[in-house]
Design an enzyme around this catalytic site. Structure first.
Site, short mmCIF file in Angstrom:
data_model
loop_
_atom_site.label_atom_id
_atom_site.label_comp_id
_atom_site.label_asym_id
_atom_site.label_seq_id
_atom_site.Cartn_x
_atom_site.Cartn_y
_atom_site.Cartn_z
N GLU A 125 -56.20 -26.18 74.47
CA GLU A 125 -55.04 -25.78 73.69
C GLU A 125 -54.87 -26.74 72.50
OE1 GLU A 125 -51.54 -26.92 75.68
OE2 GLU A 125 -50.18 -26.08 74.18
N ASP A 180 -51.79 -28.94 78.00
CA ASP A 180 -50.81 -29.97 78.31
C ASP A 180 -50.03 -29.63 79.58
OD1 ASP A 180 -51.43 -31.51 76.13
OD2 ASP A 180 -50.00 -30.48 74.82
N ASP A 209 -46.95 -29.63 79.77
CA ASP A 209 -45.59 -29.20 79.40
C ASP A 209 -45.43 -27.68 79.46
OD1 ASP A 209 -47.00 -28.28 77.28
OD2 ASP A 209 -46.05 -29.57 75.77
N ASP A 220 -45.32 -25.36 77.08
CA ASP A 220 -46.26 -24.57 76.30
C ASP A 220 -47.63 -24.49 76.97
OD1 ASP A 220 -44.50 -23.90 74.35
OD2 ASP A 220 -45.04 -25.54 72.99
#
Ligand code: TTJ
Length: 661
Positions: free
Chosen positions: A450, A523, A525, A527
């Site tokens: 990503e 990640d 997180d 997203d």
């Protein structure tokens, strides 16, 4: 001790002491290698204990003697399961010289001995029995009510001081088991997840029409987590539940000019019996392009499908084609394919048989050969009857299938054009792909990364002989309401498809796969979670054999770097971070903690060391179950209805807090 031994390790005739020794050795074996009996000692294994106990009560319900099961999570993560069945037999077991109930809890796989016929699940993790739960519990307490007396016995790590004893008079019938999983065994966690148990209990309530299952979380009374699950409609209501939670409407005729709603496809249900085999099917078409087929064998979810699913699919394709021929809707030798007739279909297949055979590796793929023709026959006959009796719905289903066929053919044309064009341009691989030099897929892997900056670090840090990098960036296509043709035209997913080389859908060909491992690196997180869910959903829907074959992995980047002077350690959780801080701060000097907010913050060397080096990295291999979960979450989050999304976010706050969808 291997599985074979485990299943046959029931005391044989012999003297009391000899049997006692066998029992203790058996339970000791369970405690030494718990994974062999319950799969893992993580959260999955912990919850499995509850299913093992509840399964006994469900067997009693199947036998026709139990109508209600209560599951309680008590404070301290103690579980209590209570039913209103006949009660485990309390009489003296003739050989063991102890009560039959005690045998159930101390002898491996003794459960079936008292079950008296019925449907059984062979081997594997299924039905390992109450003694395994007992062996893995710090303590377990049993109460039996036999209509005359109540009985009690307590065990600690599988052992008991006192025999089963009569404690009073009663006219009640039933069994209650309370247990506390042993933290020495379940080192990772002993905390039960109400949502996980609820989901499983709801599934069991759907599969056993009319059975009442009550579940309550008493750890936090203020949250009022309490549900009474009872579905007279059985798996028909299961279909309605899936459509409701995913925000899908039934396939319907358009409204007429005067605003009257058109006919819609209701839940189609049929069942059949042949000897000891029984099948039940519920299905309904909806207004999306996705297929959801869930199958069960003796109430065990067969995630990898098997003969019952194959039989259903074959019959569905065959019957809809025959219907088309019979009524002149299909011209000449035009034929609908399987994926055409399954577009927008939700189906539940539940079979009951006396002796399930599971294909060895996964334990969740049904193998009994006689079940395929059996299901095929039932579905062919009854579905044709249904279509002929419901011509309006039949026409709706048929034209949806034909639309799917046209889309599939258009996609194929587009693909061929693209192939010709790229052959002329002689650059068939995506421009962003940094390929590896090795070609043998036994050694190669592709990282789908990503973001451009993380992609840059990965390109620099990798071992370019074996590791290819494909960076993805920006918002990806919403694959929820999208047909396969749109996927092909999409500039975010197209590079993934081209790089992997396998094509998608009916054209998928695993022999063309260009990398043995397909690793999603995003990640930790929100997203990153979004990208992972989307890619997994994409693989699940369009390249499913890739997941079944175990080619897909999730990279695990660290969350923290804990360092002092020249020493440093990477931590993958808050607990690990605190542990390293404690270790390193033992002798005075200052310990520094760096929190990684994203992959982009790591330099190429760090990314290699922590996440990409095959010698040191940890990766999670994606299982069918994970991909199915992703597919469900994706439907809920990306669908066009607000209510299901809100409901999901409310119950899964920790996962979806600020997901910007
Ligand atoms: C077996 O056949 C004779 C009459 O009793 C049948 C029986 O064992 N029924 C039964 C067992 N009902 N409930 C259980 C049971 C319930 C729990 C919660 C746990 C266990 C191990 C068994």
């Amino acid at each position: 001790m291997d599985n074979e031994e485990m299943l046959t390790q029931v005391p044989v005739e012999g003297d009391y002491d000899e049997n006692q020794i066998q029992v203790l050795e058996g339970l000791e074996a369970v405690r030494k290698r718990p994974g062999m009996y319950i799969g893992t000692t993580g959260s999955g294994g912990l919850h499995h204990l509850v299913y093992e106990i509840v399964d006994n009560s469900i067997d009693e319900a199947l036998a026709g003697y139990c109508t209600k099961i209560t599951v309680e999570i008590l404070e301290g993560d103690i579980i209590r399961v209570t039913d209103n069945g006949r009660g485990i037999p309390v009489g003296m077991h003739p050989k063991e010289k102890i009560s039959a109930a005690t045998v159930v809890f101390t002898v491996l796989h003794a459960g079936g001995k008292f079950g008296g016929g019925g449907y059984k699940v062979a081997g594997g993790l299924h039905g390992v029995g109450a003694s395994v739960v007992n062996a893995l519990s710090e303590w377990l307490e049993l109460t039996v009510w036999d209509g005359k007396h109540s009985w009690f016995q307590r065990f600690e790590r599988g052992k008991y001081d006192k025999e089963l004893e009569m404690t009073g008079d009663t006219d009640r019938h039933g069994t209650s088991v309370t247990f506390k999983p042993d933290a020495e065994i379940f080192e990772e966690t002993t905390v039960f997840d109400y949502q996980v148990l609820l989901k499983r209990m709801r599934e069991q309530a759907f599969l056993n029409a009319g059975l009442m299952i009550e579940i309550e979380d008493k750890r936090h009374p203020e949250e009022n987590l309490h549900e009474v699950l009872c579905y007279e409609g059985g798996i028909r209501e299961f279909i309605e539940h899936i459509h409701k939670t995913r925000g899908l409407d039934p396939l319907s005729e358009p409204k007429s000019k005067d605003g009257k709603p058109g006919t819609s496809c209701g839940v189609i249900y049929f069942n059949g019996k042949k000897g000891d085999n029984a099948v039940e099917i519920a299905m309904q078409y909806n207004d999306s392009y996705n297929e959801v087929i869930m199958s069960f064998a003796n109430n065990v979810h067969t995630i990898d499908g098997g003969v019952h699913e194959v039989g259903f699919r074959n019959a569905l394709t065959k019957t809809i084609n025959e219907y088309g021929k019979k009524f002149g809707l299909l011209k000449d030798d035009n034929k609908l394919m399987g994926e055409d007739v399954r577009e927008g279909l939700t189906a539940i297949i539940s079979v009951k048989l006396t002796d399930c055979q599971f294909e060895s590796q996964t334990k969740v793929k049904l193998g009994n050969p006689e079940i395929k023709p059996f299901v095929e026959q039932v579905v062919s006959e009854k579905l044709m009857d249904y279509l002929e009796e419901n011509p309006t719905v039949a026409a709706l289903i048929f034209s949806k299938s034909q639309a799917a066929q046209r889309a599939r053919e258009a996609a194929k044309k587009a693909r061929e054009t693209a192939r010709r064009k790229s052959a002329m341009e002689s650059a068939s691989l995506p421009g962003k792909l940094a390929d590896c030099s090795e070609r043998d897929i036994e050694f190669t892997e592709i990282y789908i990364v990503e973001g451009d900056s993380a992609g840059g670090s990965a390109k620099e840090g990798r071992d370019r002989r074996y590791q290819a990098i494909l960076p993805l960036w920006g918002k990806m296509l919403n694959v929820e309401r999208v047909r396969i043709d749109k996927v092909y035209g999409n500039d975010k997913l197209q590079p993934v498809v081209t790089a992997l080389g396998t094509s998608i859908g009916e054209d998928f060909d695993i022999t063309k796969l260009r990398y043995g491992k397909v690793i999603i690196m995003a990640d930790a997180d929100v997203d990153g979670c979004h990208i992972r869910t989307l890619l997994l959903t994409f693989f699940f829907r369009f390249m499913r054999p890739l997941i079944e074959n175990g080619n897909v992995y999730i990279a695990q980047p660290p969350l923290f770097r804990v360092s002092k002077g020249k020493t440093h350690k990477y931590a993958f959780s808050d607990e690990e971070r605190d542990q390293y801080i404690a270790e390193l701060s033992a002798n005075g000097a200052k310990v520094e903690v760096q929190r990684y907010k994203g992959l982009g913050e790591m330099d190429p060397a760090q990314l290699w060391e922590t996440t990409m080096d095959p010698e040191t990295r940890t990766m999670i291999q994606v299982k069918m179950e994970d991909a199915m979960k992703a597919d469900e979450i994706f439907s809920i989050l990306m669908g066009d209805k607000v209510q299901p999304r809100r409901a999901f976010i409310e119950t899964n706050a920790k996962y979806a807090v600020n997901l910007d969808v």
